[in-house]
Write a protein that holds these residues in place. Structure first.
Motif, PDB file in Angstrom:
ATOM      1  N   TRP A 186       0.845  -1.197   0.000  1.00  0.00           N
ATOM      2  CA  TRP A 186       0.000   0.000   0.000  1.00  0.00           C
ATOM      3  C   TRP A 186       0.878   1.244   0.000  1.00  0.00           C
ATOM      4  CZ3 TRP A 186      -4.980   0.001  -0.899  1.00  0.00           C
ATOM      5  CH2 TRP A 186      -5.710  -1.144  -0.647  1.00  0.00           C
ATOM      6  N   PRO A 187       0.391   2.307  -0.597  1.00  0.00           N
ATOM      7  CA  PRO A 187       1.113   3.584  -0.465  1.00  0.00           C
ATOM      8  C   PRO A 187       1.174   3.960   1.018  1.00  0.00           C
ATOM      9  CG  PRO A 187      -0.622   3.750  -2.116  1.00  0.00           C
ATOM     10  CD  PRO A 187      -0.799   2.438  -1.410  1.00  0.00           C
ATOM     11  N   PRO A 188       2.226   4.509   1.496  1.00  0.00           N
ATOM     12  CA  PRO A 188       3.406   4.998   0.786  1.00  0.00           C
ATOM     13  C   PRO A 188       4.520   3.964   0.702  1.00  0.00           C
ATOM     14  CG  PRO A 188       3.538   5.727   3.035  1.00  0.00           C
ATOM     15  CD  PRO A 188       2.256   4.925   2.907  1.00  0.00           C
ATOM     16  N   PHE A 189       4.209   2.685   0.838  1.00  0.00           N
ATOM     17  CA  PHE A 189       5.220   1.632   0.883  1.00  0.00           C
ATOM     18  C   PHE A 189       5.508   1.045  -0.498  1.00  0.00           C
ATOM     19  CE2 PHE A 189       3.041   1.892   4.916  1.00  0.00           C
ATOM     20  CZ  PHE A 189       4.108   2.175   5.751  1.00  0.00           C
ATOM     21  N   LEU A 190       5.365   1.858  -1.530  1.00  0.00           N
ATOM     22  CA  LEU A 190       5.645   1.445  -2.905  1.00  0.00           C
ATOM     23  C   LEU A 190       6.860   2.198  -3.412  1.00  0.00           C
ATOM     24  CD1 LEU A 190       2.024   1.815  -4.275  1.00  0.00           C
ATOM     25  CD2 LEU A 190       3.189  -0.332  -3.904  1.00  0.00           C
ATOM     26  N   ARG A 191       7.804   1.474  -3.969  1.00  0.00           N
ATOM     27  CA  ARG A 191       8.946   2.147  -4.584  1.00  0.00           C
ATOM     28  C   ARG A 191       8.629   2.532  -6.019  1.00  0.00           C
ATOM     29  NH1 ARG A 191      13.631  -1.833  -2.847  1.00  0.00           N
ATOM     30  NH2 ARG A 191      14.875  -0.698  -4.348  1.00  0.00           N
ATOM     31  N   VAL A 192       7.738   1.776  -6.664  1.00  0.00           N
ATOM     32  CA  VAL A 192       7.329   2.066  -8.035  1.00  0.00           C
ATOM     33  C   VAL A 192       5.809   2.197  -8.039  1.00  0.00           C
ATOM     34  CG1 VAL A 192       7.269   1.237 -10.417  1.00  0.00           C
ATOM     35  CG2 VAL A 192       9.289   0.808  -8.995  1.00  0.00           C
ATOM     36  N   GLN A 193       5.325   3.295  -8.569  1.00  0.00           N
ATOM     37  CA  GLN A 193       3.883   3.559  -8.619  1.00  0.00           C
ATOM     38  C   GLN A 193       3.261   2.890  -9.850  1.00  0.00           C
ATOM     39  OE1 GLN A 193       1.747   5.205  -6.437  1.00  0.00           O
ATOM     40  NE2 GLN A 193       3.465   5.166  -5.027  1.00  0.00           N
ATOM     41  N   HIS A 194       3.235   1.564  -9.806  1.00  0.00           N
ATOM     42  CA  HIS A 194       2.580   0.747 -10.827  1.00  0.00           C
ATOM     43  C   HIS A 194       2.158  -0.516 -10.085  1.00  0.00           C
ATOM     44  CE1 HIS A 194       2.312  -0.673 -15.201  1.00  0.00           C
ATOM     45  NE2 HIS A 194       1.947  -1.739 -14.481  1.00  0.00           N
ATOM     46  N   LEU A 195       0.898  -0.877 -10.174  1.00  0.00           N
ATOM     47  CA  LEU A 195       0.390  -2.051  -9.468  1.00  0.00           C
ATOM     48  C   LEU A 195       1.289  -3.250  -9.730  1.00  0.00           C
ATOM     49  CD1 LEU A 195      -2.046  -3.205  -7.811  1.00  0.00           C
ATOM     50  CD2 LEU A 195      -2.955  -3.959 -10.014  1.00  0.00           C
ATOM     51  N   HIS A 196       1.699  -3.918  -8.661  1.00  0.00           N
ATOM     52  CA  HIS A 196       2.505  -5.127  -8.809  1.00  0.00           C
ATOM     53  C   HIS A 196       2.229  -6.090  -7.663  1.00  0.00           C
ATOM     54  CE1 HIS A 196       5.027  -2.154  -6.695  1.00  0.00           C
ATOM     55  NE2 HIS A 196       5.632  -3.173  -6.098  1.00  0.00           N
ATOM     56  N   LEU A 197       2.091  -7.350  -8.032  1.00  0.00           N
ATOM     57  CA  LEU A 197       1.876  -8.423  -7.071  1.00  0.00           C
ATOM     58  C   LEU A 197       3.236  -9.026  -6.731  1.00  0.00           C
ATOM     59  CD1 LEU A 197      -0.047 -10.405  -5.550  1.00  0.00           C
ATOM     60  CD2 LEU A 197       0.012 -11.823  -7.629  1.00  0.00           C
ATOM     61  N   HIS A 198       3.585  -9.003  -5.449  1.00  0.00           N
ATOM     62  CA  HIS A 198       4.805  -9.668  -4.999  1.00  0.00           C
ATOM     63  C   HIS A 198       4.512 -11.158  -4.880  1.00  0.00           C
ATOM     64  CE1 HIS A 198       7.485  -6.317  -3.909  1.00  0.00           C
ATOM     65  NE2 HIS A 198       6.347  -5.653  -3.754  1.00  0.00           N
ATOM     66  N   ILE A 199       5.402 -11.957  -5.430  1.00  0.00           N
ATOM     67  CA  ILE A 199       5.325 -13.410  -5.356  1.00  0.00           C
ATOM     68  C   ILE A 199       6.587 -13.850  -4.622  1.00  0.00           C
ATOM     69  CG2 ILE A 199       5.213 -15.552  -6.692  1.00  0.00           C
ATOM     70  CD1 ILE A 199       4.183 -13.766  -9.073  1.00  0.00           C
ATOM     71  N   LEU A 200       6.420 -14.334  -3.400  1.00  0.00           N
ATOM     72  CA  LEU A 200       7.555 -14.687  -2.541  1.00  0.00           C
ATOM     73  C   LEU A 200       7.469 -16.148  -2.133  1.00  0.00           C
ATOM     74  CD1 LEU A 200       6.709 -11.526  -0.727  1.00  0.00           C
ATOM     75  CD2 LEU A 200       9.090 -11.872  -1.340  1.00  0.00           C
ATOM     76  N   ASN A 201       8.605 -16.863  -2.240  1.00  0.00           N
ATOM     77  CA  ASN A 201       8.609 -18.273  -1.887  1.00  0.00           C
ATOM     78  C   ASN A 201      10.020 -18.705  -1.529  1.00  0.00           C
ATOM     79  OD1 ASN A 201       9.186 -21.185  -3.042  1.00  0.00           O
ATOM     80  ND2 ASN A 201       7.092 -21.136  -2.306  1.00  0.00           N
ATOM     81  N   PRO A 202      10.202 -19.509  -0.523  1.00  0.00           N
ATOM     82  CA  PRO A 202       9.288 -19.702   0.587  1.00  0.00           C
ATOM     83  C   PRO A 202       9.445 -18.568   1.590  1.00  0.00           C
ATOM     84  CG  PRO A 202      11.229 -21.059   0.925  1.00  0.00           C
ATOM     85  CD  PRO A 202      11.408 -20.347  -0.404  1.00  0.00           C
ATOM     86  N   PRO A 203       8.412 -18.275   2.341  1.00  0.00           N
ATOM     87  CA  PRO A 203       8.534 -17.210   3.342  1.00  0.00           C
ATOM     88  C   PRO A 203       9.658 -17.474   4.350  1.00  0.00           C
ATOM     89  CG  PRO A 203       6.232 -17.745   3.002  1.00  0.00           C
ATOM     90  CD  PRO A 203       7.037 -18.772   2.244  1.00  0.00           C
ATOM     91  N   SER A 204       9.956 -18.740   4.595  1.00  0.00           N
ATOM     92  CA  SER A 204      11.020 -19.073   5.550  1.00  0.00           C
ATOM     93  C   SER A 204      12.397 -18.619   5.069  1.00  0.00           C
ATOM     94  CB  SER A 204      11.033 -20.580   5.818  1.00  0.00           C
ATOM     95  OG  SER A 204      11.299 -21.289   4.619  1.00  0.00           O
ATOM     96  N   SER A 205      12.545 -18.335   3.765  1.00  0.00           N
ATOM     97  CA  SER A 205      13.840 -17.864   3.254  1.00  0.00           C
ATOM     98  C   SER A 205      14.014 -16.357   3.400  1.00  0.00           C
ATOM     99  CB  SER A 205      14.013 -18.268   1.780  1.00  0.00           C
ATOM    100  OG  SER A 205      13.136 -17.540   0.947  1.00  0.00           O
TER     101      SER A 205
END
Length: 141
Positions: A91-110
């Motif tokens: 969510w703003p203001p936690f965006l470095r780039v102002q273009h919608l983007h879905l973060h895909i992270l795997n695995p969270p344990s890493s």
């Protein structure tokens, strides 16, 4: 479809800027994050310019659903477990780039402590999971 030359993600979608693309079709592009927070960290963007998740409405449900489907396909193609993943939007203001983007992270344990507990903390003030975003959009109908 790009907003202008000022949006780096629009330039990546138009192939005017470099990125390690792992998936693309006529509507979406997915590439590796340049500063990965997990073993697998990808950014999935729509080719159309939407500034941030706050601009999404109930009319965007199909798009956000499709983004989730693509994210799970990408993880499977990359040899990662779609079940042990964190998908979400900042969510703003936690965006470095102002273009919608879905973060895909795997695995969270890493992920390091800061990334796991603050930057990509599920349904926090800064980060909303893909599932929670769909719930939010459906509530707008």
């Amino acid at each position: 479809m790009a907003e202008s030359g000022s949006c780096v993600f629009c330039r990546i979608a138009a192939e005017d800027d470099r990125a390690e693309v792992v998936y693309e079709d006529s509507d979406y592009v997915c590439f590796r994050d340049r500063s990965p927070a997990a073993t697998h960290h990808y950014l999935l963007i729509p080719r159309i310019h939407i500034r941030n998740p706050g601009e999404l409405t109930g009319e965007h449900i199909a798009m956000v659903e499709k983004m989730g489907e693509i994210a799970r396909e990408i993880l499977a193609q990359q040899g990662a477990s779609p079940e042990d993943s964190r998908l979400g939007f900042h969510w703003p203001p936690f965006l470095r780039v102002q273009h919608l983007h879905l973060h895909i992270l795997n695995p969270p344990s890493s992920m390091g402590w800061f990334a796991r507990h603050l930057l990509f903390r599920e349904n926090s003030f800064a980060f909303m999971t893909h599932a929670a975003m769909l719930d939010r959009l459906r509530s707008m109908l």
